[in-house]
Write an enzyme that holds these catalytic residues in place. Structure first.
Site, PDB file in Angstrom:
ATOM      1  CD  GLU A 105      -1.532  -0.647   2.390  1.00 35.35           C
ATOM      2  OE1 GLU A 105      -0.545  -0.044   2.510  1.00 35.35           O
ATOM      3  OE2 GLU A 105      -2.451   0.018   1.946  1.00 35.35           O
ATOM      4  CG  HIS A 128       6.327   1.147  -2.360  1.00 33.88           C
ATOM      5  ND1 HIS A 128       5.956   0.055  -3.313  1.00 33.88           N
ATOM      6  CD2 HIS A 128       5.342   1.495  -1.758  1.00 33.88           C
ATOM      7  CE1 HIS A 128       4.513  -0.164  -2.791  1.00 33.88           C
ATOM      8  NE2 HIS A 128       4.217   0.676  -1.918  1.00 33.88           N
ATOM      9  NE  ARG A 188       5.672  -0.364   1.845  1.00 35.25           N
ATOM     10  CZ  ARG A 188       4.921   0.681   2.099  1.00 35.25           C
ATOM     11  NH1 ARG A 188       5.312   1.861   2.313  1.00 35.25           N
ATOM     12  NH2 ARG A 188       3.674   0.671   1.832  1.00 35.25           N
ATOM     13  CG  HIS A 210       7.288   4.838  -0.799  1.00 36.37           C
ATOM     14  ND1 HIS A 210       6.591   5.254  -1.841  1.00 36.37           N
ATOM     15  CD2 HIS A 210       6.313   4.530   0.248  1.00 36.37           C
ATOM     16  CE1 HIS A 210       5.273   5.464  -1.175  1.00 36.37           C
ATOM     17  NE2 HIS A 210       5.001   5.021  -0.011  1.00 36.37           N
ATOM     18  NE  ARG A 243       5.820   5.016   6.016  1.00 31.99           N
ATOM     19  CZ  ARG A 243       4.995   4.629   5.068  1.00 31.99           C
ATOM     20  NH1 ARG A 243       3.789   4.032   5.388  1.00 31.99           N
ATOM     21  NH2 ARG A 243       5.311   4.890   3.641  1.00 31.99           N
TER      22      ARG A 243
END
Ligand code: SIN
Length: 509
Positions: free
Chosen positions: A118, A234, A280, A339, A374
């Site tokens: 990811e 997100h 992200r 998110h 994160r």
């Protein structure tokens, strides 16, 4: 004395919340007697909605040090290095602990774990279950383990209203059940495991019950809070008008799905060297900019996943089909959505907060492990690592008797609130518009004024809506107080990071 509650429960510890953090903590407290209070079903909350997986350096070519380096590289310089080391070193043993209670991770026919990738990860290290149903599989095993544990009792469908204190310590929790029963749960240790704040935003991937309850309760009791301005959006929620929005796991991009604009152009290659697998916050803002300019953005997995979609990503596949999109053959419209909250109730590495008798674990807590942003699939990991440590810490802690005279008097959780859907919708829109992906001083100030007005419209008594307003004000204030951009906190009036804000105070209490 006439007590303002219907039922008194005494336990060695009360855990508020029943996701992965709460149940992991509760299980680790044996043989102490634990009461788990949860708003809904024990299997509810954000955990069962988690798709991508859990990150752990279990591959032969990987190491906790590399996992730590990736965690820090996306965290905007604010990660607590001690917390990152604990997280990444403990990851393989926590994965083994999950397997030991029956969590089944996807593996090939020879039994080798299948590892996904990811954003921000430079190796394949994301374990998953049922393709994209990792959280649901973990909850299944954790709920079963808790149900079979003699030391754990659960009070479901009960809204924990407030912490009660006695003699300078947290001594328990007041709660109101869905049947209207008022409960006082007394214990020398209380663990907040209430999850995040996603529902504060008009667009979110979180379930409706994620309303910042633990954060607001801890703030009212005077606990130290940290990093509240850092809310993660997100990049790829399904833009189909649902509320909450359906998540399209980042693992899709890990398998080669690409982001394209209206003209079918892959724009992320011009934004970041890691393109769709950039951190992200970078991907979310790139999509946001295109949407703000009036364009649309699509996640195109037709070449990378195509006909294997139903087998490899069954959750996303059925969500898309429900909305009339076949992701095997069609690009899927996407937009960012709230998110995850990196900030929360400040804790040390054992989950202890600044208030004696109070611990916090999982998304409601802030160990500093995530810094300003994160790393993908570090959230289930954080909850199991620090949930376990907090449970052990509670088990080992001296447990002073709770006299609770003061607690008895303060134990009225108040009446159930009436219809507050109007103010709540207004709050969610305000947070999205003015405390969202891109903020500025004027917008934050006006959001704070508006949230103050909304607070006056709410009836007396603790409620989800009041918690949402309290948590929203805390986030907006923290965002206003940081005049720079860093990680997930982006200020259009201060678009660059400011070195004066580069260091963090140690988070631990
Ligand atoms: C995802 O599956 O994209 C979400 C994983 C995460 O939030 O870490």
């Amino acid at each position: 004395m006439r007590y303002p509650f219907d039922r008194l429960i005494r336990a060695d510890a009360v855990v508020v919340g029943s996701g992965i953090g709460g149940l992991t903590a509760a299980l680790a407290m044996a043989p102490r007697r634990v009461l788990v209070i949860t708003k809904g079903d024990p299997g509810g909350g954000s955990t069962p909605w988690a798709q991508g997986g859990i990150a752990a350096a279990v591959a032969a070519d990987d190491s906790p040090a590399e996992h730590a380096a990736d965690t820090v590289s996306v965290g905007g310089g604010l990660n607590d290095p001690k917390a990152v080391k604990v997280l990444t070193s403990a990851a393989p043993e926590r994965v083994a602990a999950l397997e030991a209670i029956g969590v089944h991770f996807d593996a090939d026919v020879e039994g080798h774990l299948l590892l996904g990738r990811e954003g921000g990860h430079h190796r394949r290290r994301v374990l998953h279950s049922g393709g994209d149903a990792t959280g649901a599989e973990m909850m299944r095993a954790l709920v079963r383990a808790a149900a079979g544990a003699d030391h754990v009792e659960t009070l479901p469908f009960a809204f924990a209203a407030d912490l009660v204190t006695d003699g300078g310590r947290v001594a328990g929790v007041t709660a109101r059940t869905d049947e209207g029963e008022k409960v006082l749960a007394l214990a020398p240790a209380v663990v907040l495991a209430t999850g995040g704040i996603g529902r504060l935003y008009a667009n979110t991937t979180n379930p409706p019950e994620v309303t910042g309850d633990g954060l607001a309760m801890a703030a009212r009791a005077g606990a130290r809070l940290a990093d509240l301005e850092f809310v993660q959006f997100h990049p790829t929620a399904l833009a189909s008008g649902r509320d909450p929005m359906a998540l399209l796991t980042e693992a899709l991009r890990g398998e080669g799905a690409v982001l394209v604009d209206d003209d079918g152009r892959r724009f992320m290659v011009e934004v970041h060297p890691d393109a769709e697998l950039a951190p992200r916050d970078v991907v979310a803002r790139a999509i946001w900019a295109r949407l703000q300019a009036g364009g649309r953005v699509f996640l195109d997995a037709t070449a990378a996943v195509g006909a294997s979609f139903p087998e490899r990503f069954p959750t996303v596949f059925s969500l898309c089909l429900e909305d009339g999109i076949d992701p095997q053959t069609q690009p899927v419209p996407v937009a960012p959505a709230a998110h995850y909250h990196m900030g929360g109730v400040a804790t040390d590495l054992e989950g202890r907060t600044s208030l004696p008798g109070l611990w916090a674990v999982g998304e409601v807590s802030c160990t500093g492990v995530h810094g300003a942003n994160r790393l993908a699939s570090n959230s289930l990991l954080e909850a199991t690592v620090f949930g376990h440590r907090a449970g052990q810490s509670v088990r080992a802690a001296a447990a002073p008797a709770v006299e609770a005279t003061a607690a008895f008097a303060a134990a009225d959780p108040g009446p159930a609130p009436g219809d507050v859907s109007g103010p709540v919708a207004d709050l969610r829109r305000t947070m999205w518009d003015q405390v969202g992906l891109v903020r500025n001083g004027g917008g934050l100030t006006s959001a704070l004024e508006h949230l103050d007005e909304l607070a006056l419209l709410l009836p007396f008594g603790a409620s989800e809506a009041r918690n949402m307003v309290d948590a929203g004000r805390l986030i907006a204030r923290a965002a206003l107080a940081r005049p720079e951009s860093r990680g997930a906190h982006y200020r259009s009036d201060f678009p660059a990071p400011d070195p004066a804000w580069a260091a963090r105070e140690p988070v631990g209490a």
